[in-house]
Write a protein that holds these residues in place. Structure first.
Motif, short mmCIF file in Angstrom:
data_model
loop_
_atom_site.label_atom_id
_atom_site.label_comp_id
_atom_site.label_asym_id
_atom_site.label_seq_id
_atom_site.Cartn_x
_atom_site.Cartn_y
_atom_site.Cartn_z
N ARG A 54 -1.53 0.95 3.14
CA ARG A 54 -0.86 -0.32 2.89
C ARG A 54 0.26 -0.16 1.86
O ARG A 54 1.36 -0.68 2.01
CB ARG A 54 -1.85 -1.38 2.42
CG ARG A 54 -1.24 -2.76 2.22
CD ARG A 54 -2.25 -3.76 1.69
NE ARG A 54 -2.82 -3.39 0.42
CZ ARG A 54 -2.26 -3.67 -0.77
NH1 ARG A 54 -1.13 -4.31 -0.84
NH2 ARG A 54 -2.88 -3.30 -1.89
N GLU A 55 -0.02 0.59 0.80
CA GLU A 55 1.00 0.83 -0.22
C GLU A 55 2.18 1.61 0.35
O GLU A 55 3.34 1.30 0.07
CB GLU A 55 0.39 1.58 -1.41
CG GLU A 55 -0.54 0.72 -2.24
CD GLU A 55 -1.21 1.51 -3.35
OE1 GLU A 55 -0.89 2.71 -3.52
OE2 GLU A 55 -2.06 0.92 -4.05
N GLY A 58 4.16 -0.68 2.51
CA GLY A 58 4.90 -1.62 1.67
C GLY A 58 6.16 -0.99 1.11
O GLY A 58 7.23 -1.60 1.09
N LYS A 59 6.04 0.28 0.67
CA LYS A 59 7.21 0.99 0.14
C LYS A 59 8.24 1.21 1.25
O LYS A 59 9.45 1.06 1.02
CB LYS A 59 6.80 2.32 -0.46
CG LYS A 59 6.03 2.17 -1.76
CD LYS A 59 5.58 3.52 -2.29
CE LYS A 59 4.74 3.36 -3.54
NZ LYS A 59 4.24 4.66 -4.05
N GLN A 62 10.03 -2.05 1.92
CA GLN A 62 11.00 -2.36 0.88
C GLN A 62 12.25 -1.52 1.02
O GLN A 62 13.37 -2.02 0.87
CB GLN A 62 10.39 -2.16 -0.51
CG GLN A 62 9.39 -3.21 -0.90
CD GLN A 62 8.73 -2.92 -2.23
OE1 GLN A 62 8.92 -1.86 -2.80
NE2 GLN A 62 7.94 -3.88 -2.72
#
Length: 135
Positions: A54-55, A58-59, A62
């Motif tokens: 998930r991280e 997310g990166k 972005q």
């Protein structure tokens, strides 16, 4: 969203396992069974892996948003420069013309009237003659 579902599943399994052991072992406390402990550790590992993914996503999101915004920003800047140049050109063209079309016709009519007056003065000659209609 899946992370929440996964957490909820873990909590429900732990609660169900603890509740099942409480009802089966009334009054005596025994440790969780090995299979339940193995499931919990497996679920915890899957949870950690899901959080890591998930991280990462997310990166990536972005960075993709930033690159898309920078492309859109550069496109908007170019369009803004083009419109500013068109505005300068249109204002410069309007300033080069001193008179509007209506004013040009007015000046032309005045010039024609002035020429007609001068022609009338020079055509009558230098002497003054008496006009007959004044009698």
């Amino acid at each position: 969203m899946r992370l929440r579902q996964l957490c909820l599943l873990v909590v429900l399994m732990i609660g169900a396992t603890a509740h099942a052991e409480e009802t089966s072992n009334t009054g005596s406390s025994t440790p969780l069974s090995l299979s339940a402990g193995a499931q919990i550790t497996e679920l915890q590992q899957r949870l950690k892996e899901s959080e890591r993914q998930r991280e990462e996503l997310g990166k990536q999101l972005q960075s993709a948003d930033a690159s898309r915004e920078s492309a859109q920003l550069s496109r908007l800047r170019q369009e803004n420069q083009r419109l500013a140049q068109q505005l300068k050109d249109s204002q410069g063209g309007a300033l080069n013309r001193w008179l509007t079309e209506q004013q040009q016709w007015f000046v032309t009519g005045g010039a024609v009237a002035l020429i007609a007056l001068l022609c009338g003065i020079f055509a009558s000659g230098g002497h003054r003659r008496r006009r007959q209609w004044l009698n």
